[in-house]
Design an enzyme around this catalytic site. Sequence first.
Site, PDB file in Angstrom:
ATOM      1  N   HIS A 262      45.400  50.666  36.405  1.00 29.12           N
ATOM      2  CA  HIS A 262      45.148  49.435  37.163  1.00 29.12           C
ATOM      3  C   HIS A 262      45.127  48.286  36.149  1.00 29.12           C
ATOM      4  CE1 HIS A 262      43.631  51.614  40.843  1.00 29.12           C
ATOM      5  NE2 HIS A 262      43.384  52.537  39.922  1.00 29.12           N
TER       6      HIS A 262
ATOM      7  N   ASN B 213      46.315  47.698  44.040  1.00 32.73           N
ATOM      8  CA  ASN B 213      45.135  46.943  44.488  1.00 32.73           C
ATOM      9  C   ASN B 213      44.871  45.765  43.552  1.00 32.73           C
ATOM     10  OD1 ASN B 213      44.522  49.011  42.596  1.00 32.73           O
ATOM     11  ND2 ASN B 213      42.362  48.980  43.138  1.00 32.73           N
TER      12      ASN B 213
ATOM     13  N   LYS C 216      50.816  54.368  47.546  1.00 32.72           N
ATOM     14  CA  LYS C 216      49.411  54.689  47.294  1.00 32.72           C
ATOM     15  C   LYS C 216      48.599  54.495  48.566  1.00 32.72           C
ATOM     16  CE  LYS C 216      45.415  55.308  45.147  1.00 32.72           C
ATOM     17  NZ  LYS C 216      44.993  54.518  43.989  1.00 32.72           N
TER      18      LYS C 216
ATOM     19  N   HIS D 190      43.977  58.506  47.167  1.00 34.95           N
ATOM     20  CA  HIS D 190      42.569  58.448  46.750  1.00 34.95           C
ATOM     21  C   HIS D 190      41.750  59.050  47.886  1.00 34.95           C
ATOM     22  CE1 HIS D 190      39.019  56.090  44.929  1.00 34.95           C
ATOM     23  NE2 HIS D 190      38.529  56.692  45.998  1.00 34.95           N
TER      24      HIS D 190
ATOM     25  N   ASP E 141      43.482  56.677  35.059  1.00 33.68           N
ATOM     26  CA  ASP E 141      42.830  55.793  36.039  1.00 33.68           C
ATOM     27  C   ASP E 141      42.164  54.624  35.319  1.00 33.68           C
ATOM     28  OD1 ASP E 141      42.034  54.759  38.457  1.00 33.68           O
ATOM     29  OD2 ASP E 141      40.406  56.177  38.778  1.00 33.68           O
TER      30      ASP E 141
ATOM     31  N   HIS F  32      36.886  46.310  34.182  1.00 41.12           N
ATOM     32  CA  HIS F  32      36.130  45.174  34.696  1.00 41.12           C
ATOM     33  C   HIS F  32      35.448  44.530  33.499  1.00 41.12           C
ATOM     34  CE1 HIS F  32      36.591  46.418  38.910  1.00 41.12           C
ATOM     35  NE2 HIS F  32      36.360  47.651  38.490  1.00 41.12           N
TER      36      HIS F  32
END
Length: 448
Positions: free
Chosen positions: A73, A105, A158, A190, A315, A319
């Site tokens: 991501h 996302n 996804k 997921h 994965d 953040h």
Amino acid sequence: MQNQNDFDLIVRSGENIISNPLNPFSLEKKIGDIGIKNGRIAAIQKQILGSKAPIWDAQNLTVLPGVIDSQVHFRDPGHPEKEDFASGSKGAVLGGITAVFDMPNTKPNTSTVETFQAKLKEVSSKSYCDFGLFAGATNDNTSQLIEMEKIQGCCGIKIFMGSSTGDLLVSEDEFLRRVLRTGQKMISVHCEDENRLVQRKQIAIDRADPVAHPEWRDVESAVLASTRIVNLAKEVGRRIHVLHVTTAEEIEFLKQNKEIATIEILPQHLFFSSPDCYQKLGTFVQMNPPIREIRHQQALRKAIQEKVINVVASDHAPHTREEKQKTYPNSPSGLTGVQTILPLMLNFVNEGLLDLFYLSQLMSINPAQLFKAKGKGGIYIGQDADLTIVDMNKTHTIRTEQMATRCGWTPYDGVTVKGWPIATLIRGQFAMERDKVFNPQGKPIQFN
């Protein structure tokens, strides 16, 4: 004897993990030379003589087929304070990764042809490694999914069955069937049951402690979702790829359904266990699905030893430090990992959990084959010259200051591993050599 113009580069005397071109899953170890021409593997010989091509000495090093991280991501577009494709892919090549598959996302979500094309244009000039982009499924975008699949660089679809970072969600059977009937590329899922997550959220609120994370997002939430999606996939007749499996129960169930579902696991679930990791690192090991108690870690390790697992990915989901320091459960879920996944897995090889052949299958050959990545996955003549060169004997301590990620932290700070990436070649060009990173050269992969 080869003509002096035959090669652009020779990687000399490495311990090469070679595939049989008629069966990429059949591997053998050969010490010798790899000749590269026009970005492809042109020769594999004990010794290439008569060429004046530059020689890169790989003696005492191991040459793996280019390692693929098939779940990252990179937060691009929308959240450059966390990561962008430049920083994420720079971390990838520093960690020996030659290609990444990026999740949808983002902000906006990659769920329409317009947003997919805009993201592709945005990231293509930034990437240090080759890449694929996932199309994100929603309850009502099946016509868009069909068109996104046709765009070069689209690796698959996804599905988020449970809410995680962002607002992509397909949780009801009616809409899951609709997505499963759409298109032809791999569908990655997921698996957490949204209804159960909603019902149990108060546990996290009341506890206000990340130790409660695997209690809120419990085993049953994962098993319910995995069981539902496998049964729906059987009904529709569509193969699926179940992402970041965390539970012993799911492993046993998926082992019985290998004809319809492949299995991905993550190194963090092999490395950490609850409650110790939360007591030590708090929200900095909070992720979805959670890191669980040791019986699940043992089940995942056993599944590696039994060669039940198909893919290992990172994965990588960064953040900012400020966000992660919020009081649980207001803290976001996600760990960094693209730069550290290969060192961790090499360390597992040195510890005897798996061998280099199986590692090459898990992180190169299988992801390339499952997603049908043209030219990727395996060292044999005609393939893209994607090579990950590692020193299996080098001991190294992971430090936060070495990380390329913009978020500025790693849960593995201070962890010492044995086995380290020395060079990353992508289509015959060095992306990284002995911790020096070269200019971005990544391109979208063609997925057949």
